[in-house]
Design a protein around this motif. Structure first.
Motif, PDB file in Angstrom:
ATOM      1  N   THR A 130       0.852  -1.176   0.000  1.00 41.57           N
ATOM      2  CA  THR A 130       0.000   0.000   0.000  1.00 41.57           C
ATOM      3  C   THR A 130       0.892   1.231   0.000  1.00 41.57           C
ATOM      4  N   HIS A 208     -13.137   2.849   0.417  1.00 37.66           N
ATOM      5  CA  HIS A 208     -11.788   2.502   0.832  1.00 37.66           C
ATOM      6  C   HIS A 208     -11.003   3.712   1.324  1.00 37.66           C
ATOM      7  N   ARG A 212      -9.337   4.082   5.067  1.00 42.21           N
ATOM      8  CA  ARG A 212      -7.916   4.335   5.324  1.00 42.21           C
ATOM      9  C   ARG A 212      -7.732   5.522   6.264  1.00 42.21           C
ATOM     10  N   HIS A 232      -5.283  -7.405   4.105  1.00 44.60           N
ATOM     11  CA  HIS A 232      -4.952  -6.124   3.487  1.00 44.60           C
ATOM     12  C   HIS A 232      -4.898  -5.019   4.532  1.00 44.60           C
ATOM     13  N   GLU A 236      -2.100  -2.008   5.756  1.00 42.51           N
ATOM     14  CA  GLU A 236      -2.494  -0.597   5.679  1.00 42.51           C
ATOM     15  C   GLU A 236      -2.297   0.092   7.020  1.00 42.51           C
ATOM     16  N   SER A 240       0.527   3.064   8.130  1.00 41.66           N
ATOM     17  CA  SER A 240      -0.102   4.331   8.534  1.00 41.66           C
ATOM     18  C   SER A 240       0.309   4.751   9.931  1.00 41.66           C
TER      19      SER A 240
END
Length: 322
Positions: A130, A208, A212, A232, A236, A240
């Motif tokens: 990502t 999405h 996020r 996934h 992410e 982050s």
């Protein structure tokens, strides 16, 4: 030299808004320079030099037809959590997909050992990736936990809900939950709990990009899933600056590492409750988890994922019959 046709099959298209769709969309974009990519939910006989299929069981009809109508042309099967930890052990169509595949792509570092020994020579690890997000400042007056996962039993929202009930008296610990009610009965429970507990919010399905942002702003992502092929949302969160509390299952350990300190036993809501309390009451724990997550960021870079994927497909395409 013309680009060869590649059919990328995923049962989850855009309306599914899940990790499989995000992977398929990302791969179709990256591969467009080297292949003419058809992104579809099934192979229907279109010209194709290679078939890449996400999900051994759900894509089994496409895999079977491609093997029959295009003998000798390479087939790549990408294994999901339900493939690895359920279907390939019980479902004949999923087992047939693995037998027909020339390569098996798995999405976490422990997955090859989770395959039957006779299939491991076909498998390659390709971590998903990502774009990184700059960590944001978190509120200091409360801890916000976040679960991201559509409401179905495999994602085990019940463990998260048990923690929410146990923490009802802790106004300084808030639990948010993003996910569509794929199993309506679970949606009813989520809504009833949101009505009952001021500290629990069920936000339903979100785009999405919005999801996020929620991951980026949370103090901690909670991932209680019972089976995962390589979630996934975990990578992410890691990318982050949001540490993860995760069930101790192979798919999560294969993403976060065997020595990670943020695990609880699968289905143990009391253990999750304890971890959430500790994260709120002792900021040093959150900082330590965040440092451990930061060590995994390099695994989830787009350059690494793209290079791995292209190497797999280029090696196979070289032997495709003309």
């Amino acid at each position: 030299m013309s680009r060869p046709h590649l059919c990328l099959v995923t049962p989850a298209l855009a309306d599914a808004n899940n990790g499989n769709w995000q992977t398929a969309r990302r791969w179709s974009t990256w591969l467009a320079d080297d292949f003419r990519v058809d992104l579809t939910d099934a192979w229907r006989g279109e010209p194709a030099a290679l078939l890449v299929a996400l999900h051994a069981r759900r894509s089994a009809p496409s895999i079977e037809r491609f093997a029959r109508e295009c003998p000798g042309r390479p087939i790549v099967v990408v294994l999901t959590g339900t493939d690895l930890y359920r279907d390939i052990h019980t479902d004949p169509t999923a087992q047939a997909s693995l037998a027909r595949a020339d390569r098996l792509i798995v999405l976490h570092e422990g997955a090859i050992q989770d395959l039957p020994a006779s299939l491991r020579h076909k498998a390659v690890v390709c971590f998903q990736s990502t774009t990184p997000r700059t960590p944001v400042a978190k509120p200091t007056t409360f801890l916000r936990a976040l679960m991201v996962g559509h409401l179905r039993e495999e994602k085990d929202p019940r463990t998260y809900w048990e923690a929410a009930r146990q923490l009802r008296a802790r106004a300084d610990i808030r639990l948010d939950h993003i996910g569509a009610p794929l199993e309506p009965a679970l949606g009813q429970i989520a809504q009833a709990l949101a009505n009952e507990l001021p500290g629990y919010r069920w936000l339903g399905a979100l785009p999405h990009a919005s999801t996020r942002r929620h991951v980026q702003r949370a103090h901690v992502l909670v991932h209680p899933s019972r089976m995962e092929g390589g979630a996934h949302v975990i990578m992410e969160a890691v990318c982050s600056g949001t540490p993860v509390l995760a069930s101790r299952i192979s798919g999560n350990v294969g993403m976060l590492g065997s020595d990670y300190e943020g695990y609880f036993e699968s289905g143990d809501g009391l253990a999750l409750t304890t971890l959430l309390r500790q994260c709120r009451d002792d900021p040093a724990i959150l900082n330590r988890l965040n440092s451990q997550c930061a060590l995994r960021v390099s695994l989830f870079t787009p350059a690494r994922e793209r290079a791995t994927l292209l190497q797999i497909l280029s090696d196979l395409n070289e032997r495709t019959p003309v």
